[in-house]
Design a protein around this motif. Sequence first.
Motif, PDB file in Angstrom:
ATOM      1  N   THR A 262      19.014  36.056 -50.588  1.00 23.73           N
ATOM      2  CA  THR A 262      18.120  36.515 -49.683  1.00 23.73           C
ATOM      3  C   THR A 262      19.507  37.177 -48.592  1.00 23.73           C
ATOM      4  N   VAL A 263      19.414  38.364 -48.356  1.00 16.43           N
ATOM      5  CA  VAL A 263      20.455  39.176 -47.530  1.00 16.43           C
ATOM      6  C   VAL A 263      19.832  39.812 -46.198  1.00 16.43           C
ATOM      7  N   ASN A 264      20.297  39.685 -45.287  1.00 20.40           N
ATOM      8  CA  ASN A 264      19.850  40.634 -43.886  1.00 20.40           C
ATOM      9  C   ASN A 264      20.454  41.878 -43.853  1.00 20.40           C
ATOM     10  N   VAL A 265      19.588  42.782 -43.960  1.00 22.38           N
ATOM     11  CA  VAL A 265      19.980  44.385 -43.751  1.00 22.38           C
ATOM     12  C   VAL A 265      19.198  45.055 -42.912  1.00 22.38           C
ATOM     13  N   THR A 266      19.532  46.303 -42.562  1.00 20.27           N
ATOM     14  CA  THR A 266      18.609  47.311 -41.799  1.00 20.27           C
ATOM     15  C   THR A 266      17.201  47.471 -42.512  1.00 20.27           C
ATOM     16  N   GLY A 267      16.324  47.801 -41.498  1.00 23.87           N
ATOM     17  CA  GLY A 267      15.018  48.185 -42.392  1.00 23.87           C
ATOM     18  C   GLY A 267      14.890  49.131 -43.466  1.00 23.87           C
ATOM     19  N   ALA A 268      15.726  50.344 -43.032  1.00 28.53           N
ATOM     20  CA  ALA A 268      15.854  51.168 -44.121  1.00 28.53           C
ATOM     21  C   ALA A 268      16.598  50.754 -45.427  1.00 28.53           C
ATOM     22  N   LEU A 269      17.464  50.065 -45.156  1.00 28.58           N
ATOM     23  CA  LEU A 269      18.078  49.202 -46.437  1.00 28.58           C
ATOM     24  C   LEU A 269      17.249  48.445 -47.258  1.00 28.58           C
ATOM     25  N   ALA A 270      16.481  47.550 -46.493  1.00 26.75           N
ATOM     26  CA  ALA A 270      15.741  46.847 -47.055  1.00 26.75           C
ATOM     27  C   ALA A 270      14.542  47.381 -47.939  1.00 26.75           C
ATOM     28  N   ALA A 271      14.139  48.600 -47.371  1.00 25.87           N
ATOM     29  CA  ALA A 271      13.068  49.409 -48.040  1.00 25.87           C
ATOM     30  C   ALA A 271      13.742  50.095 -49.269  1.00 25.87           C
ATOM     31  N   ALA A 272      14.988  50.313 -49.238  1.00 30.73           N
ATOM     32  CA  ALA A 272      15.561  50.848 -50.329  1.00 30.73           C
ATOM     33  C   ALA A 272      16.054  49.725 -51.298  1.00 30.73           C
ATOM     34  N   GLY A 273      16.457  48.546 -51.056  1.00 29.03           N
ATOM     35  CA  GLY A 273      16.460  47.339 -51.924  1.00 29.03           C
ATOM     36  C   GLY A 273      15.112  46.951 -52.588  1.00 29.03           C
ATOM     37  N   GLU A 274      13.954  47.003 -51.785  1.00 29.69           N
ATOM     38  CA  GLU A 274      12.737  46.795 -52.532  1.00 29.69           C
ATOM     39  C   GLU A 274      12.307  47.615 -53.663  1.00 29.69           C
ATOM     40  N   THR A 275      12.938  49.088 -53.205  1.00 29.54           N
ATOM     41  CA  THR A 275      12.642  49.927 -54.301  1.00 29.54           C
ATOM     42  C   THR A 275      13.463  49.864 -55.365  1.00 29.54           C
ATOM     43  N   GLY A 276      14.874  49.496 -55.529  1.00 28.74           N
ATOM     44  CA  GLY A 276      15.562  49.308 -56.373  1.00 28.74           C
ATOM     45  C   GLY A 276      15.063  47.974 -57.235  1.00 28.74           C
ATOM     46  N   ARG A 277      14.680  47.052 -56.582  1.00 26.71           N
ATOM     47  CA  ARG A 277      14.027  45.674 -57.308  1.00 26.71           C
ATOM     48  C   ARG A 277      12.576  46.077 -58.019  1.00 26.71           C
ATOM     49  N   ASP A 278      11.717  46.906 -57.435  1.00 31.36           N
ATOM     50  CA  ASP A 278      10.324  46.726 -58.003  1.00 31.36           C
ATOM     51  C   ASP A 278      10.061  47.980 -58.709  1.00 31.36           C
ATOM     52  N   VAL A 279      10.608  49.264 -58.233  1.00 30.99           N
ATOM     53  CA  VAL A 279      10.079  50.521 -58.822  1.00 30.99           C
ATOM     54  C   VAL A 279      10.506  50.788 -60.350  1.00 30.99           C
ATOM     55  N   PRO A 280      11.811  50.173 -60.803  1.00 33.97           N
ATOM     56  CA  PRO A 280      11.726  50.305 -62.400  1.00 33.97           C
ATOM     57  C   PRO A 280      10.925  49.670 -63.299  1.00 33.97           C
ATOM     58  N   GLY A 281      10.374  48.610 -62.735  1.00 31.50           N
ATOM     59  CA  GLY A 281       9.142  47.762 -63.568  1.00 31.50           C
ATOM     60  C   GLY A 281       7.962  48.605 -63.481  1.00 31.50           C
TER      61      GLY A 281
ATOM     62  N   HIS B 237       9.232  57.813 -59.706  1.00 35.24           N
ATOM     63  CA  HIS B 237       7.908  57.205 -60.229  1.00 35.24           C
ATOM     64  C   HIS B 237       6.505  57.897 -59.577  1.00 35.24           C
ATOM     65  N   THR B 238       6.703  58.301 -58.359  1.00 35.15           N
ATOM     66  CA  THR B 238       5.383  59.318 -58.022  1.00 35.15           C
ATOM     67  C   THR B 238       5.199  60.358 -58.714  1.00 35.15           C
ATOM     68  N   VAL B 239       6.454  61.354 -59.446  1.00 37.69           N
ATOM     69  CA  VAL B 239       6.074  62.343 -60.130  1.00 37.69           C
ATOM     70  C   VAL B 239       5.773  62.063 -61.319  1.00 37.69           C
ATOM     71  N   LEU B 240       6.314  60.907 -61.807  1.00 36.07           N
ATOM     72  CA  LEU B 240       5.858  60.484 -63.225  1.00 36.07           C
ATOM     73  C   LEU B 240       4.383  60.060 -63.324  1.00 36.07           C
TER      74      LEU B 240
END
Length: 199
Positions: free
Chosen positions: A75-94, A151-154
Amino acid sequence: MTADRRQPVARYVVFADEATQEQFGDVAEEAYRDLARLDQWTGQVPLVLSAPETAKAKRRLLRRAVPETHGPPETVNVTGALAAAGETGRDVPGRVGDLDGCAAERKLAATMGDVVLDLTRDLAREGLAEQRAHPAYRQTLRLAAELRALHTVLVSVGCSQSSGCVHLRQPEHWGRRAEDVEIAEVRAVLVELAAHAEG
């Protein structure tokens, strides 16, 4: 005729179909604006990343060595925008992998997700102010926005070519503007990761 400079341009993703690429540029720009709006909040957000062994033996944008570890998710502490980016990197490929598409789109999403997580992990070592000020910060948000848009376009368009409907834009070192250099650095990491995945 020259292209309209006001038209959104994708930095990392290239669709084989021109109309799909144009749609993608618009979707990616809107996704980036959504992430950038989160930066208006100055607090920090805890983000759970995948296990850190996914970062081993990869070229680091921030040129830091990463020890090979096999522990639980961090678990890391980041800005709100970076947290959303990290969630994207973690979840969207699946989510892309769950679509009925080609191997090229799955590989692209996985590669982009790896890089977003690597960059997020690196930036998380800095304080919040230093995260926002770092040259990699803006491009991490851009890359995550394009992963979201992919993901959205696909989902909307689907795979138009079974042999590979989408791929990485090749690295270019333009050297004219600071953002161009930042983009080239992230592209180089993407292409290196893609080559590593093929090996």
